[in-house]
Every structure is written in structure tokens, then in C-alpha cells.
Design an enzyme around this catalytic site. Structure first.
Site, short mmCIF file in Angstrom:
data_model
loop_
_atom_site.label_atom_id
_atom_site.label_comp_id
_atom_site.label_asym_id
_atom_site.label_seq_id
_atom_site.Cartn_x
_atom_site.Cartn_y
_atom_site.Cartn_z
N ASP A 54 45.01 31.55 41.16
CA ASP A 54 44.34 30.25 41.06
C ASP A 54 43.50 30.09 39.80
O ASP A 54 42.56 29.31 39.75
CB ASP A 54 43.47 29.99 42.30
CG ASP A 54 44.29 29.79 43.56
OD1 ASP A 54 45.43 29.33 43.46
OD2 ASP A 54 43.78 30.12 44.65
N GLU A 55 43.84 30.84 38.75
CA GLU A 55 43.08 30.77 37.51
C GLU A 55 43.95 30.39 36.32
O GLU A 55 43.54 30.54 35.17
CB GLU A 55 42.38 32.10 37.24
CG GLU A 55 41.29 32.44 38.26
CD GLU A 55 40.53 33.71 37.91
OE1 GLU A 55 40.65 34.17 36.76
OE2 GLU A 55 39.82 34.23 38.79
#
Length: 283
Positions: free
Chosen positions: A226-227
Site C-alpha cells: 500500500d505504498e
């Protein structure tokens, strides 16, 4: 007489005088007509450009011409025929709102893509998918079967000649190996409560803390969970009168909106990667 087609050229290179002139001059020399042109130079000395143009020159000849120009400026470039719809594979688990939204937008002509297949680790959304006449592949996954399941995913990507994979609330983490093999061609959507509200029922957690904004983030998938580089975000304001279920419903709406825009911008070649971030040339 050759028919006139539309193309999109995207490029990045070290920022220096003469890039725009060289690109425009090449297009003019090929008898092309520029329809839209956007460019940006960042603070680190990198230049980005998107040009949409019409031409009677075959794409092979255009590619050859740009390949000859690229070394002079250190360009990385892509050329896409606008008439060729990007082929998209959607991955989903049990939440169907983003899948349903993408299917509807595609059928309605709001997204100029072709959804060629849907993959899921659950069977639940097969009826929805098949109602659109699209193949549905149920590929269950456990920790032990993950390498084999991901090999099947890659085989489907190859079989369907997929240009883009969309994780439309696919609740599994892709392995680092798969992220590398599909780098820059996988988009994910998730709520923007992270890292504050992790795990199950994030909207209920947020409700209990009295949040005032609900958000969703669409980003490219990388090995860092999620980065990945952010493409688009959407928010909606809420207040004390909204229940936890209200927050979840509003959240589903903003997830659909952010994901649809990210898919549209990516497939229209409006998103260029710039390290850990993106340059987006919206309409």
C-alpha cells in the site's frame, strides 16, 4: 489516401532546452497534427511530456523516428494508438462494488477499455461477471498454494494479452516476485484510513473515533504494501449523524470514483512514473 489515426506519445528525459522543439519538429516533419500537449519539469531536473496527435504515418514509422531521436535527449518514451483499447484483467475478492462500477463504466463507454477477464479467490462474483459476457476464473489461494496461484495469474495475463491488472478490492497481498514482473501495470484501491485503522471493519473503527473525512487511494502496486506511487485520491466529508454503515457506504462510493479515474488516466497514458510518485496530466 491513408486514413488518419490518433496516437499518444509519452516521454521523460533529463530537462534541457530544445526537447519540446525537437518533438514538435519531428511531428511536424511527419505531417502530424498536435491535438493536445502537456509537459512538466520537476525540481530534480526531469522533464515529462504527453502529446496526443493525429497522423497518416503508420505507427511503425513513427516508432522508428522517435527511436532515432531518443538517444540525443536520453528519452524514455511510449507510443500508443488511441483506437486500440487497453486490455484489462480485474482481480477481486468478495466486495463487488468496484468491479460492478468498472463493468458498468466500460459497457457505457465511460471507460475506453476492454475488460477481458476477472480473477477471484472466491466464487461469489461469477454471476455478475458472466452477466457481462466476461470470463471468470476462480483461483483459490492459501499460503502454501500462493506461488502456484500467482503462476496461473501470470499465465492468464499472457493468455489474454493483458495491458493492465486492476485490484478492485482484491484482499490478498501480491508477492514481491509478481509485483516486479507486473511493475507499473497493476493498480490497487484501498480506503485511506491507513495506517490508523488497520484490519477488519476499518469504517467501524473510524466511526468509533469520530472521523470527519473518508478517503480512498488508487496507486500502483509495489512490493511495499500500500505504498506504491499514488495516482488518484478521493474524499467525502462525514459527521456525527452518519452511522458506521453509512460510512462504509460512502467509502464504497469514493473507492469507485478514485479507482475509475486512476484506470482511465492510466489507460489514456496520462500517468507517468517519477520515482516514488506520479506525474498526472488530467483532461
Amino acid at each position: 489516401m491513408s486514413s488518419r489515426a490518433e496516437f499518444v506519445l509519452t516521454l521523460s528525459c533529463p530537462d534541457r532546452p530544445g526537447v519540446v522543439a525537437a518533438v514538435s519538429g519531428l511531428l511536424a516533419g511527419q505531417g502530424c497534427n498536435i491535438i493536445e500537449s502537456q509537459q512538466f519539469g520537476d525540481a530534480d531536473g526531469r522533464f515529462f511530456m504527453r502529446v496526443q496527435f493525429s497522423s497518416t504515418v503508420p505507427d511503425g514509422e513513427l516508432l522508428t523516428a522517435f527511436a532515432a531521436l531518443a538517444p540525443e535527449f536520453g528519452m524514455d518514451f511510449k507510443l500508443r494508438d488511441v483506437a486500440v483499447k487497453p486490455r484489462v484483467l480485474v482481480m477481486v475478492s468478495k466486495f463487488g462494488h468496484c468491479l460492478n462500477d468498472l463493468l458498468y463504466r466500460t459497457r457505457s463507454g465511460l471507460l475506453d477499455i476492454e475488460i477481458v477477464s476477472v480473477v477471484s479467490n472466491h466464487p461469489d462474483l461469477r454471476p455478475l461477471t458472466q452477466s457481462y459476457g466476461i470470463d471468470y476464473h476462480h483461483l483459490p489461494v492459501t499460503l502454501e498454494t500462493k506461488p502456484r496461484q500467482e503462476a496461473e495469474i501470470l499465465a492468464l495475463v499472457d493468455h489474454y494479452r493483458v495491458d493492465l491488472v486492476v485490484l478492485a478490492r482484491y484482499m490478498q497481498v501480491l508477492s514481491e516476485d509478481l509485483c516486479v514482473k507486473l511493475a507499473g501495470n497493476v493498480i490497487n484501491i484501498h480506503h485511506s484510513f491507513l495506517p490508523s485503522f488497520k484490519g477488519a471493519k476499518p469504517y467501524h473503527q473510524a466511526h468509533s473515533r469520530g472521523v470527519k473525512l473518508i478517503g480512498a487511494t488508487a496507486h500502483y502496486v509495489t512490493a511495499d504494501l500500500d505504498e506504491g506511487p499514488i495516482i488518484e485520491q478521493e474524499v467525502a466529508r462525514v459527521n456525527h449523524t452518519h452511522s458506521a454503515d453509512d460510512l462504509a457506504a460512502i467509502g464504497r462510493d469514493v473507492e469507485c470514483q478514485a479507482l475509475a479515474r486512476a484506470v482511465r488516466w492510466h489507460t489514456e497514458q496520462r500517468v507517468l512514473l517519477d520515482g516514488h510518485k506520479t506525474i498526472v496530466f488530467p483532461r
